[in-house]
Structure formats: structure tokens, C-alpha cells
Design a protein around this motif. Structure first.
Motif, PDB file in Angstrom:
ATOM      1  N   LEU A   1      -3.445   2.712   5.901  1.00 64.38           N
ATOM      2  CA  LEU A   1      -3.057   1.247   6.125  1.00 64.38           C
ATOM      3  C   LEU A   1      -4.065   0.251   5.705  1.00 64.38           C
ATOM      4  CD1 LEU A   1      -0.744   0.635   9.177  1.00 64.38           C
ATOM      5  CD2 LEU A   1      -2.724  -0.917   8.645  1.00 64.38           C
ATOM      6  N   GLN A   2      -5.267   0.547   6.534  1.00 64.73           N
ATOM      7  CA  GLN A   2      -6.382  -0.552   6.345  1.00 64.73           C
ATOM      8  C   GLN A   2      -6.531  -0.972   4.995  1.00 64.73           C
ATOM      9  OE1 GLN A   2      -6.690   1.921   8.529  1.00 64.73           O
ATOM     10  NE2 GLN A   2      -6.458   0.836  10.503  1.00 64.73           N
ATOM     11  N   GLU A   3      -6.327  -0.222   3.958  1.00 66.62           N
ATOM     12  CA  GLU A   3      -6.751  -0.259   2.399  1.00 66.62           C
ATOM     13  C   GLU A   3      -5.746  -1.293   1.673  1.00 66.62           C
ATOM     14  OE1 GLU A   3      -8.631   2.582  -0.098  1.00 66.62           O
ATOM     15  OE2 GLU A   3      -8.336   4.006   1.310  1.00 66.62           O
ATOM     16  N   LEU A   4      -4.650  -1.766   2.466  1.00 62.68           N
ATOM     17  CA  LEU A   4      -3.541  -2.485   2.069  1.00 62.68           C
ATOM     18  C   LEU A   4      -3.409  -3.962   2.637  1.00 62.68           C
ATOM     19  CD1 LEU A   4      -0.620   0.103   1.453  1.00 62.68           C
ATOM     20  CD2 LEU A   4      -2.472  -0.581  -0.093  1.00 62.68           C
ATOM     21  N   PHE A   5      -4.369  -4.174   3.556  1.00 61.18           N
ATOM     22  CA  PHE A   5      -4.342  -5.781   4.243  1.00 61.18           C
ATOM     23  C   PHE A   5      -4.320  -6.891   3.064  1.00 61.18           C
ATOM     24  CE2 PHE A   5      -6.722  -3.883   8.163  1.00 61.18           C
ATOM     25  CZ  PHE A   5      -5.606  -3.396   8.603  1.00 61.18           C
ATOM     26  N   GLY A   6      -3.484  -7.632   3.285  1.00 62.01           N
ATOM     27  CA  GLY A   6      -3.570  -8.579   2.226  1.00 62.01           C
ATOM     28  C   GLY A   6      -2.490  -8.429   1.040  1.00 62.01           C
ATOM     29  N   TRP A   7      -1.840  -7.065   1.152  1.00 57.59           N
ATOM     30  CA  TRP A   7      -0.826  -6.900   0.015  1.00 57.59           C
ATOM     31  C   TRP A   7       0.374  -7.187   0.355  1.00 57.59           C
ATOM     32  CZ3 TRP A   7      -0.977  -1.713  -3.112  1.00 57.59           C
ATOM     33  CH2 TRP A   7      -1.015  -1.924  -4.482  1.00 57.59           C
ATOM     34  N   GLN A   8       1.002  -8.102  -0.320  1.00 66.79           N
ATOM     35  CA  GLN A   8       2.341  -8.488   0.207  1.00 66.79           C
ATOM     36  C   GLN A   8       3.500  -7.863  -0.517  1.00 66.79           C
ATOM     37  OE1 GLN A   8       2.947 -10.664   2.764  1.00 66.79           O
ATOM     38  NE2 GLN A   8       0.604 -10.589   3.260  1.00 66.79           N
ATOM     39  N   GLU A   9       3.101  -7.788  -1.920  1.00 69.37           N
ATOM     40  CA  GLU A   9       4.318  -7.147  -2.493  1.00 69.37           C
ATOM     41  C   GLU A   9       4.064  -5.598  -2.974  1.00 69.37           C
ATOM     42  OE1 GLU A   9       6.997  -8.620  -3.318  1.00 69.37           O
ATOM     43  OE2 GLU A   9       6.540 -10.399  -2.393  1.00 69.37           O
ATOM     44  N   THR A  10       5.105  -5.065  -2.871  1.00 70.23           N
ATOM     45  CA  THR A  10       5.214  -3.409  -3.125  1.00 70.23           C
ATOM     46  C   THR A  10       5.164  -3.288  -4.445  1.00 70.23           C
ATOM     47  OG1 THR A  10       6.619  -3.140  -0.971  1.00 70.23           O
ATOM     48  CG2 THR A  10       6.193  -1.151  -2.924  1.00 70.23           C
ATOM     49  N   PRO A  11       3.867  -2.453  -4.963  1.00 72.26           N
ATOM     50  CA  PRO A  11       3.814  -2.369  -6.690  1.00 72.26           C
ATOM     51  C   PRO A  11       5.148  -1.776  -6.971  1.00 72.26           C
ATOM     52  CG  PRO A  11       2.610  -0.809  -5.172  1.00 72.26           C
ATOM     53  CD  PRO A  11       3.186  -1.661  -4.289  1.00 72.26           C
ATOM     54  N   ARG A  12       5.502  -2.031  -8.207  1.00 78.74           N
ATOM     55  CA  ARG A  12       6.700  -1.566  -8.878  1.00 78.74           C
ATOM     56  C   ARG A  12       6.130  -0.701 -10.295  1.00 78.74           C
ATOM     57  NH1 ARG A  12      11.214  -3.694  -6.263  1.00 78.74           N
ATOM     58  NH2 ARG A  12      12.524  -2.978  -7.809  1.00 78.74           N
ATOM     59  N   ILE A  13       7.012   0.116 -10.794  1.00 79.10           N
ATOM     60  CA  ILE A  13       6.436   0.712 -11.946  1.00 79.10           C
ATOM     61  C   ILE A  13       7.892   1.153 -12.679  1.00 79.10           C
ATOM     62  CG2 ILE A  13       4.757   2.190 -10.940  1.00 79.10           C
ATOM     63  CD1 ILE A  13       6.351   4.612 -10.735  1.00 79.10           C
TER      64      ILE A  13
ATOM     65  N   GLY B   1       8.487  -0.364 -15.618  1.00 78.73           N
ATOM     66  CA  GLY B   1       8.549  -1.684 -16.137  1.00 78.73           C
ATOM     67  C   GLY B   1       9.399  -2.668 -14.917  1.00 78.73           C
ATOM     68  N   GLY B   2       8.852  -2.463 -13.838  1.00 79.53           N
ATOM     69  CA  GLY B   2       9.365  -3.214 -12.683  1.00 79.53           C
ATOM     70  C   GLY B   2      10.662  -2.697 -11.917  1.00 79.53           C
ATOM     71  N   ARG B   3      11.288  -1.560 -12.573  1.00 76.87           N
ATOM     72  CA  ARG B   3      12.519  -1.202 -12.080  1.00 76.87           C
ATOM     73  C   ARG B   3      12.488  -0.370 -10.849  1.00 76.87           C
ATOM     74  NH1 ARG B   3      16.479  -0.102 -16.478  1.00 76.87           N
ATOM     75  NH2 ARG B   3      16.958   1.919 -15.368  1.00 76.87           N
ATOM     76  N   VAL B   4      11.294   0.242 -10.653  1.00 81.79           N
ATOM     77  CA  VAL B   4      11.387   1.245  -9.450  1.00 81.79           C
ATOM     78  C   VAL B   4      10.191   0.827  -8.710  1.00 81.79           C
ATOM     79  CG1 VAL B   4      10.986   3.821  -8.608  1.00 81.79           C
ATOM     80  CG2 VAL B   4      12.089   2.902 -10.849  1.00 81.79           C
ATOM     81  N   PRO B   5      10.280   0.504  -7.163  1.00 80.67           N
ATOM     82  CA  PRO B   5       9.154   0.361  -6.238  1.00 80.67           C
ATOM     83  C   PRO B   5       8.639   1.640  -5.822  1.00 80.67           C
ATOM     84  CG  PRO B   5      11.334   0.061  -5.057  1.00 80.67           C
ATOM     85  CD  PRO B   5      11.631   0.178  -6.691  1.00 80.67           C
ATOM     86  N   LEU B   6       7.343   1.531  -5.621  1.00 79.21           N
ATOM     87  CA  LEU B   6       6.733   2.999  -5.187  1.00 79.21           C
ATOM     88  C   LEU B   6       7.117   2.913  -3.715  1.00 79.21           C
ATOM     89  CD1 LEU B   6       3.189   2.683  -6.587  1.00 79.21           C
ATOM     90  CD2 LEU B   6       4.825   4.127  -7.238  1.00 79.21           C
TER      91      LEU B   6
END
Length: 838
Positions: free
Chosen positions: A760-772, A774-779
Motif C-alpha cells: 500500500l505504501q508504494e502507491l501513496f499519491g497515485w490517484q488513477e488506477t493504471p489501465r492496459i 490500450g486503456g480498455r482494462v483497469p488493473l
């Protein structure tokens, strides 16, 4: 002197109509139930022997030898003569005719031989084919040939199809829409008594009949003797069942028990067909259904079973199957009780079971081995029988199997035209297999010995002779029973056939006995007839050259032999193995001699858990020997490796973690984006194995080589390089994703949504969930505790920070005080470290 009994037969009323039909149309169908005189009075009238009409020569064809002799003698008796005068008969091995003979009764087999020798049937004016309703193959063939002769050579030839049933429309159409003449049925009333067993009996299976049913049948016979007057005719499926019921009946006071079947001695047959001095029980097969009149019978006991031929064309196995009697045959059987007065039929099954019986027997052309038929039609000039008038066309598969047999025995040439040898075989009065055994056996062991063994095979010896063919041969030589007499007569006939009608053996080249003892000689002849049934011992039984397993009966003296020639075998419907019912001990040399066309030697490269390369010598399916090949054909090795892959799947290859990851990423893109991203399922990879694994396959020689193949490197060949999409592979399905702490975290592409598992601590400040993709699928982000355990799962980080983080913080900060737990994670700096480290 004409006996007045000839004038009282019911069929006499329709004779004017029959004669008119023949004069106008050249043919007719006569429907006349048993006992009306169709077999005895009609031929005499057609020949002009009763009413002073011009004499015409009449040929009567019957399906069974017993019926031939009985019909001829009855007609001769009606004329006050002995058989051989104006009425004669011919069966295989017996002929009683004279210059005065104008009515000759023959078997359909004999008539087939005459038609092949001289199709015009010179001197014959009328052909009467009796018992057409029984649909024997020889009878169907004779009808087709006779109609062919009348159409092409003898338009004046009269043809009568006589049937004991009224189901005659099909015959009339086949014969050119000729009239149907029906005689009245003089059947007296017949009461039906349903007499099922008190307890259920097992249904018939192959040749097996439940002994409980036979015991019950014997008890019904005893009941009928008590309850009714007159002789009792009991129908049973075969000779073995007749003997069993006769034994169960034992001695009945004042009653004579006779066994009536095709193998019975002539004296017994004659006694059955003549009035008895005392009350009789006649135990009979289907020979007594319609073609014979048995005097004195007022009671019929029907066990409800019949025998029909069955052929396994793929394995070359033929057998008789025990089946429930058809409604048509049951009516014929019952009718025997009402010929001389009111009668009774006891049916050994229930009225409810009667519904499941078939309407009529299967025509033999639909169920029998067609090798003899195929040879007959080939000699006739119509190899596929397409131009013949047949009620039922032969099945293409059965005809193909028959032609294969004929090619194997030398009856057909490479072009499927009948050979000179085939024409000679067709005239022997034998099945083509037995004809081959006689011709080749005579050359190898002498004509007499070959003829004696073939005679044993042409009419299977009694069960008491045993299952050892050589032993049965010795029993037949000693035997003074009815079978022994028929066997000697047939062996004599076949000896003459083998030596071309009596030419000295030395001239025929058959003087030598080949130096073989009787056991090997018997086996050689059997193997010549049935080369695909040569069998070699293996664990659990025997393997025949056809590939079918075979078993012997318990306690047989044949057990333990390394090699057998199986002469008689059947394979019940649900059985895994065939049952060898008559066989002879042979050695490997004899097996190779008799089954020489089945010998093969070839290189075999195949997959059997690994690549196996060897040179193999086989006799059909039997492996004789093998040796390893040092330098097998590379293409054959490649084919074996491909077969191994298809059998065992791609798991044979080496799948590293990276290779598995590559496959999962490709599978993800194929599922989300489709083409050009490849399907990498096992089935799809095996379909394209040459495309992605070709070079490795070319270099591999064994399983170990496949196990060293880097599946990932090979799989990369399936990336869509040609269109340039492969360059976006890392972008669309990244192997790792960099998070705010700077770590590069591996994405898990297992089943379902791809997972990013990170502390959890490695994601502080990351607001948007990464998508793959071509942006169709969120991780799907698995937020881990400092100990690496899942603390929360989300595919919407912004929502988690806003609504879920507070509860996770409250739960974990006391447990992990050295790790940062800021109030506002959206502004905190991501870290991989604890609070005490910079």
C-alpha cells in the motif's frame, strides 16, 4: 396311379388362375399357406402330370435339403411312384433323376450352379421358387438371375414365386407387375395359450440361451401332452437346444421323441415326415415352419426364439445370433397346429412381451456375409449387383468387405473382374474361403486330406466332437452317426472337385501329403480358409491377425498352444473378445504359409511415450519380431514427435516462468482485442505447432529434446510481427508496471482481470488506477500490508483513498508502527521503506 389326395388340396381351386397368369404374363406370385399344396400339387399340374395337358419340364427350387427330399418324395407318392422316376431331386451329394423326370426339385444352391454353367436352363419350361418369403440369400439371388435370363435369353420361360404369406406385392412388382394368385387358407382354428416362465429368464445373447427357458419349454411340452390330443411340434432355435430339451423330457410313456433339423439323419427326417405308430413329440428348428408338412401335429409349442446370421464385416467374423421370433414366423409356426383339425399353440412368452417381437425376419442379404454372393454376381457379369432384380440391394460396405475377401483368395483380379480361379471356385458349391482352402490345401497336403478338413468346415461338426479341429477330424473318421455319414459323402465329392472331377492326383499335382501330421494339416487348411483368424498366444488369451482378441473355452486341450488357426469364432455384441469355438494347433511356419498375404516388414517410427524407431515384421496385427533402427527417417521422426505433442499436449516442452507469463499475456490480448493477437490455448497451439515450433521440431529426435525446448522463445514467433502490432506488445500487456515508489511490479495475467499486487505504501499519491490493453482494462490492484498480505482489493484507487483507506489505516498502523500511515495518502510520498529510514 394318381392318388386322390392330390385332387383334394386347397390350392387346386386357384390353378386355373395361375395357369392363365403364366400364359398371359409369363410369371406369377402364388400366395398359398403351408398345407395347401403349393409345393406338391402345383409342380405336378404345371408339368401336365395330372390332367393330360402337354408335358412341361418344371424345376422347383427349395431353400433346404430336407424340404427338397420331402417334396420330391411326396409328389412321387401322389403319382404312385418312387422318387427318381417322373419326379426327381438333386441336392449336394445326392441326385435321383432319370430320363423320364419332368419335375426336378433342387436346392437354390444347386440351381445357382446350373445357372452359372448354362444360364439358358435348356429344356426347362417353368421355374418355381418356393418359400420366397423366407428371404434366404441364395433364393433372392436365384430369383434375380432367373428374371435376368427371362429378360435377355428365354422370354418364354415361366417363373412362379411361391410364398406361404400374403405379403407378396413386392415380389409381384419385382417380377414385372405379374398377377398375384392367392389360395384360401384351410387353417382350422388354433387356440393361443400364453405360457411364459414363472420367473424372468435372461434374454438370448449370441448363441447362448438361458437353460431356464429350455427347462420351461420342456415343462410346457409335458403340459401340452397332458392337456391336448395329437402330436406335439416344438420349435427351438438350434440343434444344441433341441438336444437340451430332449434330455429334459427324458422318457415319456407312450411317446416317441424325434429331433428334426438339417443335420438329422435321413431316416429320422423321413420318420418325422410320415405318420407315426404312436404319439410323437417333434423337436424342430425353423425347417418345420413352412416348407414341410408334418402329419399328425395338433399342438405346437413355440419357445419364442430363432437364429439369424450376423456378420462383423470389419473383423471378418460371422455367427448365428439368437433372436426373438418374428410375428410372421410365429404365425407360421402356430399354423402347423391347424392343418388337420382344430389345434393349440403354446407360446412360451407373455402377451405383453409379444409386442416387442419384430414384424418379420431380417432378409439374409442385409445381415449375412456376402462373399459368396459377390462371387456369384461377379461371375454373372454384374459385380456390384446394380442391374439385378433384388428386393433389397446389398449394403455397399458389406459388398466392399466381400470383394476384399475375394481378392484375398484370388477369386478377383486387381481390376475386380472374376479370375479363372474365381470361376472354378464359384462352381464348387462352397464358400469362396473354403474353395480357396480346398484348392491350395490339395496342393500342399493332398486332395483327400484337404477335402476331409474342408468338409468339416462346410458343416460345423457336432458339439460333442469338441473344439479341436484335428480331434473332430478323427471323430468324423470313426463316427457312425448321421454327421459322419454326411461328412464322408461330402469329403468324397470335394476330393473329386479338388482333382478336377476325378483326374488322378498325380496329374493334378496333389499326390503329396506335404509331410504334415493331421494336427498341422487341419490347422493349415483352416488357416488357408481364414488367414485373418490365425492367432498367437499373449497374456490373457490370443490375438488374431485381424487384430481381434480371442479366448478359448475353459478346459480345452488347445489352451497353452503358441499358435492357433481359428476355424469358427463369434463375437457377442458386448464382448471385448471373440470366442474360438473350433480351432487347430499350428506352428509359426504354418501360420506364415497359410496367411502369407498378411506378412509385412516395414519401418515403424511412432510415439509411445517417446519416439520409438524400429523395423517390424508382422502377420497382420501379430508382431513377429522387431529391431531398433539406428538412423530412422527424419520426416518419420518429426511426424512421431508431432503425434506425441498432440497426444500429451504442450506440457512436454519446458515452460519457464517467463514463458508462462508470455503465454498468459498473449491469451489476455487475444481475449480482449482478438486478432491479430493469437489464440494460445493448447488446441490452438497444437493446430499451429509447425508455425511456432518448426525449427525445434526439425532438430529434435526424442522426448528429451522436446523437454529442453524453450517454449517462450518459440512462442514469440506467434507475435504479430508482420503488421507491426508486435511493437506494442509491452505497451498493451506490460510484464511489469512502475509504481510511485519507483518499483517495477510484475502484473499477474492469470484467469480473469490482470492483477497488480503491491504494498500500500508504494502507491501513496497515485490517484488513477493504471489501465492496459490500450486503456480498455483497469488493473485489479491488490493492496498489501507491510507483511505482504492482502489488505484491500480495488480497481478504483481514488475511491479507495477516499472511502476505504481510513479503515485499513486504523486496523494496521498499530500492528506496523514503523511504516508510514499518513492522514492524507493522496499527498504523501510513496516509499518502500519504514519511517526510520531515509
Amino acid at each position: 396311379m394318381i392318388r386322390t389326395a392330390a385332387l383334394d388340396l386347397p390350392v387346386r381351386d386357384v390353378l386355373p388362375a395361375l395357369l392363365a397368369a403364366l400364359d398371359e404374363h409369363g410369371g406369377a406370385v402364388l400366395a398359398a399357406p403351408p398345407g395347401t399344396g403349393k409345393t406338391t400339387l402345383v409342380p405336378l399340374v404345371l408339368a401336365g402330370l395330372l390332367d393330360g395337358a402337354p408335358v412341361r419340364r418344371v424345376l422347383v427350387a427349395e431353400p433346404r435339403r430336407m424340404a427338397v427330399r420331402a417334396a420330391a418324395r411326396r409328389m412321387a407318392w401322389l403319382l404312385g411312384e418312387e422318387a427318381g422316376d417322373r419326379v426327381g431331386f438333386t441336392i449336394r451329394g445326392e441326385r435321383k433323376v432319370s430320363r423320364r423326370t419332368v419335375v426336378e426339385v433342387v436346392t437354390t444352391g444347386v440351381l445357382l450352379q446350373r445357372l452359372q454353367r448354362d444360364p439358358e436352363l435348356p429344356g426347362v419350361d417353368v421355374v418355381l421358387l418356393d418359400e420366397c418369403h423366407e428371404r434366404h440369400l441364395d433364393a433372392d439371388t436365384v430369383m434375380a438371375f432367373v428374371l435376368d435370363v427371362r429378360a435377355a435369353l428365354r422370354p418364354e420361360l415361366r417363373v412362379v414365386a411361391a410364398s406361404a404369406t400374403t405379403d407378396t406385392a413386392a415380389w409381384a412388382r419385382l417380377m414385372g407387375d405379374v398377377p398375384v394368385v392367392e389360395a384360401r387358407d384351410v387353417l382350422h382354428p388354433v387356440d393361443v395359450v400364453w405360457a411364459p416362465p414363472a420367473r424372468a429368464v435372461r434374454p438370448p445373447h449370441g448363441m447362448r440361451v438361458d437353460p431356464a427357458l429350455l427347462e420351461h419349454t420342456a415343462s410346457v411340452v409335458r403340459r401340452a401332452l397332458r392337456e391336448r390330443e395329437g402330436d406335439v411340434l416344438c420349435f427351438l432355435p438350434g440343434v444344441g437346444e433341441i438336444a437340451r430339451v430332449a434330455g429334459a423330457l427324458g422318457c415319456v410313456d407312450g411317446v416317441e421323441v424325434l429331433q428334426l433339423h438339417g443335420r438329422a439323419p435321413a431316416a429320422v427326417q423321413d420318420a418325422a415326415l410320415a405318420p407315426g405308430a404312436r404319439r410323437r413329440v417333434l423337436l424342430a428348428t425353423s425347417v418345420a415352419e413352412s416348407s414341410l408338412t408334418v402329419p399328425g401335429v395338433r399342438v405346437v409349442v413355440d419357445c419364442g426364439l430363432a437364429r439369424e446370421p450376423r456378420t462383423d464385416h470389419a473383423r471378418g467374423l460371422g455367427a448365428l445370433a439368437t433372436v426373438r421370433v418374428s410375428h410372421a414366423a410365429a404365425r407360421q409356426r402356430a399354423g402347423r397346429a391347424g392343418r388337420e383339425g382344430p389345434g393349440t399353440v403354446y407360446r412360451c412368452w407373455s402377451r405383453a412381451d409379444d409386442v416387442g417381437h419384430p414384424a418379420r425376419p431380417a432378409p439374409e442379404i442385409a445381415v449375412a456375409d456376402l462373399a459368396a454372393f459377390a462371387l456369384q454376381v461377379a461371375c454373372w457379369g454384374d459385380p456390384d449387383a446394380s442391374g439385378l432384380a433384388l428386393l433389397d440391394a446389398p449394403a455397399p460396405g458389406a459388398m466392399a468387405a466381400a470383394r476384399e475377401t475375394l481378392r484375398a483368395v484370388g477369386a478377383l483380379g486387381p481390376d475386380d473382374r472374376v479370375s479363372d480361379r474365381g470361376r472354378r471356385m464359384a462352381g464348387m458349391g462352397l464358400h469362396p474361403r473354403l474353395a480357396r482352402a480346398l484348392l491350395d490345401g490339395a496342393r500342399l497336403i493332398g486332395a483327400r486330406r484337404a477335402a476331409e478338413v474342408v468338409a468339416l468346415l462346410s458343416e460345423e461338426p457336432p458339439r460333442e466332437y469338441g473344439d479341436d479341429l484335428a480331434g473332430a477330424w478323427r471323430s468324423a473318421r470313426r463316427g457312425g452317426d448321421g454327421y459322419g455319414g454326411r461328412w464322408r459323402a461330402e469329403a468324397k465329392r470335394l476330393t473329386a472337385v479338388a482333382t478336377e472331377g476325378g483326374v488322378a492326383e498325380s496329374r493334378a499335382g496333389t499326390a503329396s501329403d506335404g509331410g504334415l501330421a493331421d494336427d498341422l494339416a487341419a490347422g493349415l487348411v483352416a488357416a488357408l480358409a481364414f488367414p485373418e483368424r490365425v492367432a498367437r498366444r499373449r497374456a490373457g488369451g490370443y490375438l488374431m491377425a485381424s487384430g481381434t482378441a480371442a479366448e478359448l473355452a475353459d478346459g480345452t486341450r488347445l489352451s497353452g498352444a503358441d499358435w492357433l488357426a481359428v476355424a469358427v469364432a463369434d463375437r457377442p455384441v458386448s464382448a471385448a473378445s471373440a470366442r474360438a469355438r473350433l480351432a487347430a494347433v499350428i506352428d509359426e511356419e504354418t501360420a506364415r504359409t497359410a496367411a502369407a498375404p498378411l506378412l509385412s516388414s516395414y519401418q515403424e517410427v511412432a510415439w509411445d511415450g517417446d519416439v520409438v524407431a524400429r523395423e517390424v515384421r508382422r502377420l497382420g496385427a501379430i508382431e513377429l519380431s522387431s529391431r531398433a533402427l539406428r538412423s530412422p527417417d527424419p520426416e518419420a521422426v518429426r511426424a512421431a514427435l508431432l503425434d506425441g505433442l498432440r497426444r500429451e499436449g504442450t506440457g512436454v516442452l519446458r515452460w519457464s516462468r517467463e514463458a508462462e507469463g508470455l503465454r498468459q499475456r498473449l491469451a489476455f490480448l487475444h481475449g480482449e482485442l482478438g486478432a491479430p493477437w493469437p489464440d494460445v490455448s493448447d488446441g490452438a497451439l497444437l493446430d499451429r505447432v509447425e508455425e511456432w515450433l518448426g525449427p525445434e521440431l526439425g532438430a529434435a529426435r526424442r522426448r528429451a529434446d522436446l523437454e529442453r525446448v524453450d517454449a517462450g522463445a518459440a512462442l514469440s514467433r506467434l507475435l504479430p510481427w508482420a503488421g507491426g502490432e508486435a511493437a506494442r506488445f509491452e505497451e498493451l500487456a506490460p510484464e511489469r508496471v512502475e509504481v510511485p515508489s519507483g518499483s517495477r511490479i510484475r502484473v499477474s495475467y492469470g484467469e480473469g482481470q490482470p492483477v497488480l499486487a503491491v504494498k500500500l505504501q508504494e502507491l501513496f499519491g497515485w490517484q488513477e488506477t493504471p489501465r492496459i490493453a490500450g486503456g480498455r482494462v483497469p488493473l485489479l490492484v491488490h493492496l498489501l500490508s507491510p507483511a505482504g498480505r492482502p489488505a484491500a482489493v480495488t480497481s478504483d484507487l481514488a475511491s479507495f483513498w477516499r472511502d476505504g483507506y481510513r479503515a485499513v489505516r486504523a486496523e494496521l498502523r498499530g500492528r506496523y508502527p514503523k511504516h508510514p500511515w499518513p492522514e492524507d495518502p493522496s499527498t504523501a510520498r510513496a516509499t518502500r521503506r519504514t519511517n526510520g529510514r531515509s
